[in-house]
Design a protein around this motif. Sequence first.
Motif, PDB file in Angstrom:
ATOM      1  N   THR A  36       0.831  -1.208   0.000  1.00 15.85           N
ATOM      2  CA  THR A  36       0.000   0.000   0.000  1.00 15.85           C
ATOM      3  C   THR A  36       0.860   1.251   0.000  1.00 15.85           C
ATOM      4  O   THR A  36       0.598   2.205  -0.740  1.00 15.85           O
ATOM      5  CB  THR A  36      -0.946  -0.008   1.216  1.00 15.85           C
ATOM      6  N   ALA A  37       1.918   1.256   0.826  1.00 18.16           N
ATOM      7  CA  ALA A  37       2.830   2.404   0.871  1.00 18.16           C
ATOM      8  C   ALA A  37       3.542   2.582  -0.471  1.00 18.16           C
ATOM      9  O   ALA A  37       3.699   3.702  -0.964  1.00 18.16           O
ATOM     10  CB  ALA A  37       3.839   2.223   1.989  1.00 18.16           C
ATOM     11  N   LEU A  38       3.962   1.482  -1.081  1.00 18.90           N
ATOM     12  CA  LEU A  38       4.640   1.550  -2.374  1.00 18.90           C
ATOM     13  C   LEU A  38       3.707   2.090  -3.456  1.00 18.90           C
ATOM     14  O   LEU A  38       4.092   2.957  -4.244  1.00 18.90           O
ATOM     15  CB  LEU A  38       5.164   0.168  -2.779  1.00 18.90           C
ATOM     16  N   MET A  39       2.479   1.612  -3.465  1.00 16.65           N
ATOM     17  CA  MET A  39       1.526   2.083  -4.467  1.00 16.65           C
ATOM     18  C   MET A  39       1.209   3.570  -4.283  1.00 16.65           C
ATOM     19  O   MET A  39       1.120   4.314  -5.253  1.00 16.65           O
ATOM     20  CB  MET A  39       0.233   1.257  -4.390  1.00 16.65           C
ATOM     21  N   ALA A  40       1.064   4.000  -3.024  1.00 18.43           N
ATOM     22  CA  ALA A  40       0.767   5.412  -2.763  1.00 18.43           C
ATOM     23  C   ALA A  40       1.934   6.285  -3.187  1.00 18.43           C
ATOM     24  O   ALA A  40       1.749   7.344  -3.784  1.00 18.43           O
ATOM     25  CB  ALA A  40       0.456   5.608  -1.282  1.00 18.43           C
ATOM     26  N   THR A  41       3.153   5.824  -2.901  1.00 15.21           N
ATOM     27  CA  THR A  41       4.348   6.596  -3.257  1.00 15.21           C
ATOM     28  C   THR A  41       4.544   6.651  -4.764  1.00 15.21           C
ATOM     29  O   THR A  41       4.935   7.682  -5.309  1.00 15.21           O
ATOM     30  CB  THR A  41       5.583   5.980  -2.590  1.00 15.21           C
ATOM     31  N   ALA A  42       4.274   5.566  -5.449  1.00  9.69           N
ATOM     32  CA  ALA A  42       4.505   5.508  -6.892  1.00  9.69           C
ATOM     33  C   ALA A  42       3.431   6.231  -7.688  1.00  9.69           C
ATOM     34  O   ALA A  42       3.711   6.808  -8.739  1.00  9.69           O
ATOM     35  CB  ALA A  42       4.595   4.048  -7.339  1.00  9.69           C
ATOM     36  N   THR A  43       2.199   6.214  -7.187  1.00  5.30           N
ATOM     37  CA  THR A  43       1.117   6.786  -7.979  1.00  5.30           C
ATOM     38  C   THR A  43       0.800   8.246  -7.632  1.00  5.30           C
ATOM     39  O   THR A  43       0.164   8.931  -8.428  1.00  5.30           O
ATOM     40  CB  THR A  43      -0.179   5.963  -7.824  1.00  5.30           C
ATOM     41  N   ALA A  44       1.234   8.737  -6.470  1.00  3.66           N
ATOM     42  CA  ALA A  44       0.912  10.107  -6.066  1.00  3.66           C
ATOM     43  C   ALA A  44       1.398  11.150  -7.071  1.00  3.66           C
ATOM     44  O   ALA A  44       0.624  12.041  -7.448  1.00  3.66           O
ATOM     45  CB  ALA A  44       1.465  10.392  -4.673  1.00  3.66           C
ATOM     46  N   PRO A  45       2.651  11.096  -7.546  1.00  2.32           N
ATOM     47  CA  PRO A  45       3.076  12.114  -8.520  1.00  2.32           C
ATOM     48  C   PRO A  45       2.267  12.073  -9.819  1.00  2.32           C
ATOM     49  O   PRO A  45       1.948  13.118 -10.386  1.00  2.32           O
ATOM     50  CB  PRO A  45       4.540  11.771  -8.793  1.00  2.32           C
TER      51      PRO A  45
END
Length: 87
Positions: free
Chosen positions: A56-65
């Motif tokens: 979840t943290a990886l997906m949030a970090t990768a998709t936020a920008p």
Amino acid sequence: MRTKEERYVERFDLRTCVGLALGLYAVGFIIILVIGGPETQLAKIISSSRPTAFLTALMATATAPLVEEVIYRGLLYSGLRKTIGTA
């Protein structure tokens, strides 16, 4: 003689920024502890397992920008450009 703004900027250094950020974080944490609230579905998913939390943290970090660019540059900027034009 320095202006009021120059003296203010001089006092607002890295230590002040970090202290302010930590203070605001502490206030928010205390408010959450005091008020609490219902457990959300996202909180349940994250607490289900450690790999789920990391994913979840990886997906949030990768998709936020990407999401920010689409919303701000794609939607807001194009709408503002049509409304007020470009300089």
